[in-house]
Write an enzyme that holds these catalytic residues in place. Structure first.
Site, PDB file in Angstrom:
ATOM      1  N   GLU A   6       0.841  -1.208   0.000  1.00 54.83           N
ATOM      2  CA  GLU A   6       0.000   0.000   0.000  1.00 54.83           C
ATOM      3  C   GLU A   6       0.867   1.245   0.000  1.00 54.83           C
ATOM      4  OE1 GLU A   6      -3.639  -1.700   2.759  1.00 54.83           O
ATOM      5  OE2 GLU A   6      -2.332  -0.155   3.505  1.00 54.83           O
ATOM      6  N   CYS A  35       3.298   8.702   1.248  1.00 57.12           N
ATOM      7  CA  CYS A  35       3.767   7.791   2.293  1.00 57.12           C
ATOM      8  C   CYS A  35       4.023   6.429   1.646  1.00 57.12           C
ATOM      9  CB  CYS A  35       2.700   7.681   3.384  1.00 57.12           C
ATOM     10  SG  CYS A  35       3.083   6.458   4.632  1.00 57.12           S
ATOM     11  N   CYS A  48       5.667  -6.813   7.781  1.00 55.77           N
ATOM     12  CA  CYS A  48       6.558  -6.168   8.740  1.00 55.77           C
ATOM     13  C   CYS A  48       6.747  -7.086   9.940  1.00 55.77           C
ATOM     14  CB  CYS A  48       5.965  -4.832   9.184  1.00 55.77           C
ATOM     15  SG  CYS A  48       7.048  -3.935  10.310  1.00 55.77           S
ATOM     16  N   CYS A  60       3.544  -4.155  15.849  1.00 57.71           N
ATOM     17  CA  CYS A  60       2.765  -3.112  16.547  1.00 57.71           C
ATOM     18  C   CYS A  60       1.296  -3.562  16.650  1.00 57.71           C
ATOM     19  CB  CYS A  60       2.847  -1.796  15.798  1.00 57.71           C
ATOM     20  SG  CYS A  60       4.540  -1.207  15.600  1.00 57.71           S
ATOM     21  N   CYS A  95      -1.488  -2.401  14.063  1.00 57.90           N
ATOM     22  CA  CYS A  95      -1.138  -2.331  12.639  1.00 57.90           C
ATOM     23  C   CYS A  95      -1.468  -3.622  11.902  1.00 57.90           C
ATOM     24  CB  CYS A  95       0.348  -2.030  12.519  1.00 57.90           C
ATOM     25  SG  CYS A  95       0.920  -2.047  10.827  1.00 57.90           S
ATOM     26  N   GLY A 148       6.407  -1.710   6.918  1.00 58.24           N
ATOM     27  CA  GLY A 148       7.828  -2.029   7.037  1.00 58.24           C
ATOM     28  C   GLY A 148       8.575  -1.129   7.985  1.00 58.24           C
ATOM     29  N   GLU A 149       9.699  -1.631   8.442  1.00 53.29           N
ATOM     30  CA  GLU A 149      10.620  -0.853   9.281  1.00 53.29           C
ATOM     31  C   GLU A 149      11.793  -0.470   8.380  1.00 53.29           C
ATOM     32  OE1 GLU A 149      11.452   0.540  12.517  1.00 53.29           O
ATOM     33  OE2 GLU A 149      13.093   1.003  11.154  1.00 53.29           O
ATOM     34  N   SER A 171      10.553   7.133   9.259  1.00 52.21           N
ATOM     35  CA  SER A 171       9.952   6.757  10.537  1.00 52.21           C
ATOM     36  C   SER A 171      10.447   5.379  10.962  1.00 52.21           C
ATOM     37  CB  SER A 171       8.432   6.738  10.381  1.00 52.21           C
ATOM     38  OG  SER A 171       7.845   6.234  11.539  1.00 52.21           O
ATOM     39  N   SER A 180       8.800   6.149  16.464  1.00 56.08           N
ATOM     40  CA  SER A 180       7.540   5.702  17.068  1.00 56.08           C
ATOM     41  C   SER A 180       7.808   5.402  18.531  1.00 56.08           C
ATOM     42  CB  SER A 180       7.040   4.442  16.357  1.00 56.08           C
ATOM     43  OG  SER A 180       6.821   4.723  15.003  1.00 56.08           O
ATOM     44  N   LEU A 181       7.438   6.311  19.390  1.00 55.86           N
ATOM     45  CA  LEU A 181       7.706   6.133  20.825  1.00 55.86           C
ATOM     46  C   LEU A 181       6.493   5.466  21.482  1.00 55.86           C
ATOM     47  CD1 LEU A 181      10.209   6.821  22.481  1.00 55.86           C
ATOM     48  CD2 LEU A 181       9.025   8.855  23.297  1.00 55.86           C
ATOM     49  N   HIS A 182       5.342   6.091  21.332  1.00 60.96           N
ATOM     50  CA  HIS A 182       4.047   5.506  21.732  1.00 60.96           C
ATOM     51  C   HIS A 182       3.882   5.204  23.218  1.00 60.96           C
ATOM     52  CE1 HIS A 182       3.452   5.359  17.523  1.00 60.96           C
ATOM     53  NE2 HIS A 182       3.879   4.158  17.283  1.00 60.96           N
ATOM     54  N   CYS A 230      -2.265   1.764   8.145  1.00 62.06           N
ATOM     55  CA  CYS A 230      -1.356   0.826   7.520  1.00 62.06           C
ATOM     56  C   CYS A 230      -1.951  -0.577   7.327  1.00 62.06           C
ATOM     57  CB  CYS A 230      -0.166   0.762   8.465  1.00 62.06           C
ATOM     58  SG  CYS A 230       1.284   0.071   7.818  1.00 62.06           S
TER      59      CYS A 230
HETATM   60  S1  SF4 Z   1       3.299   0.374  12.356  1.00 59.79           S
HETATM   61 FE1  SF4 Z   1       5.015   0.274  10.952  1.00 59.79          FE
HETATM   62  S2  SF4 Z   1       6.654  -0.647  12.171  1.00 59.79           S
HETATM   63 FE2  SF4 Z   1       4.743  -1.083  13.273  1.00 59.79          FE
HETATM   64  S3  SF4 Z   1       4.113  -3.096  12.508  1.00 59.79           S
HETATM   65 FE3  SF4 Z   1       3.103  -1.546  11.219  1.00 59.79          FE
HETATM   66  S4  SF4 Z   1       4.446  -1.318   9.486  1.00 59.79           S
HETATM   67 FE4  SF4 Z   1       5.630  -2.316  11.085  1.00 59.79          FE
END
Ligand code: SF4
Length: 344
Positions: free
Chosen positions: A92, A105, A112, A116, A119, A159-160, A191, A214-216, A333
């Site tokens: 996406e 974006c 990934c 998270c 996500c 993805g990271e 990010s 991404s602290l969260h 996402c």
């Molecule tokens: S928010 Fe980003 S880093 Fe976290 S699982 Fe989803 S794609 Fe991966």
């Protein structure tokens, strides 16, 4: 084996073209066809001599993702694309239409590994890394669709990015190449979940891109629950790496903070967050979570969002509350891909 001519800088194209006995200037013509005129059939590249076109047909391929589906929000502010890669994988990509220009974006991986909890992209884990050309093609997909200038790029899709470091760096260099999209490095935001050694490596590159982390959460207990992969790095070490990034690059780091009711959005959480970052020059992007049918996590009330923000600002922190763009088109996402696969 045929060479994929998509996703290369001019010097790379020149090296390939001249190594096969063609004059150097043909590389520039090829780049113009691909990246300025969006002509992707060798037969239609009529400025190239016939024998060269025939040679290209035998020795080169153009592997560029195909748009499978696209959807625009009712207010017209957000468009999301689902694109299919040459191996059939789906990713996406989102375009946010701001008054100052389009912001794209992009995804950097298929799936990934980060896990998270909010996500959809991580449900099946990491499938594979994207190449620089595949990331670049997501940007061009919008360019072809709207033919409008692109102001900024955000590496914040699936993805990271820092676990696909080499291809992501190659993409950043390509997208900022004057011969391609010429996006200012200052308008590129990467990010990450906060992979400490890779943040230091990125800082050493000397690229003036913005880093978003991404602290969260204000502590490891909450953070490990929201972002399971974060257990590899203590939250204090992530904040220290952000501080080093700022000192090395002069670029203020943005902390992304998804606000989740009854999880990380209380007054105490805000106070603890301020103690965690201390006097560091940073920015907080507060994002009330998008409630969806797949997750049982909900945003705090608007009043609680404002209280959280006010506490940060009282401690001298710069903050924004991110607009929730495109709720109705599943902008979060991984959700368009999930919907598409479910329908199939
Ligand atoms: S928010 Fe980003 S880093 Fe976290 S699982 Fe989803 S794609 Fe991966």
């Amino acid at each position: 084996m045929a060479w994929n001519i998509w996703g290369h800088s001019l010097p790379e194209m020149e090296t390939w073209i001249t190594s096969h006995g063609f004059p150097k200037f043909r590389a520039k013509q090829l780049q113009d066809y691909l990246y300025r005129r969006y002509i992707f059939s060798f037969d239609d590249m009529t400025q190239l001599p016939g024998p060269m076109r025939e040679w290209l047909k035998e020795n080169a391929v153009l592997e560029k993702p195909v748009i499978m589906s696209h959807i625009t929000s009712n207010d017209g502010d957000t468009t999301k694309l689902l694109v299919k890669l040459s191996d059939g994988s789906l990713v996406e990509t989102v375009c946010m239409h701001h008054v100052y220009g389009n912001s794209i974006c992009v995804s950097t991986q298929v799936g990934c590994a980060m896990g998270c909890i909010f996500c959809a992209s991580t449900r099946n884990g990491l499938e594979r890394n994207l190449t620089a050309g595949e990331i670049l093609a997501q940007v061009y997909a919008f360019r072809e669709l709207f033919d409008a200038p692109i102001h900024s790029i955000v590496l914040m899709g699936a993805g990271e990015p820092l676990t696909n470091y080499d291809e992501v760096l190659r993409f950043i260099r390509l997208v900022s190449d004057p011969g391609l999209l010429n996006i200012s490095l200052r308008n590129i935001t990467l990010s990450t979940c906060g992979i400490v050694p890779m943040i230091d490596r990125l800082a050493a590159e000397g690229l003036p891109i913005t880093l978003a982390i991404s602290l969260h959460a204000p502590n490891d207990t909450i953070r490990n629950r929201i972002l399971p992969s974060s257990r590899h790095f203590k939250i204090e070490d992530v904040v220290a790496a952000a501080h080093r990034y700022f000192k090395k690059t002069g670029r203020r780091v943005t902390f992304e903070y998804i606000l989740i009711k009854d999880v990380n959005a209380s007054r105490e959480n805000a106070e603890e967050l301020c103690r965690l970052v201390g006097k560091m020059n940073c920015h907080f992007n507060l994002i009330p979570i998008n409630g969806t049918e797949h997750i049982k996590l909900y945003p705090p009330s608007w009043k609680d969002v404002k209280i959280f923000q006010e506490i940060l600002e009282k401690h001298g922190k710069s903050t924004t509350v991110r607009r929730q763009m495109g709720d109705e088109i599943q902008a979060a996402c991984g959700q368009l891909k999930r919907r598409y696969l479910e329908k199939k």
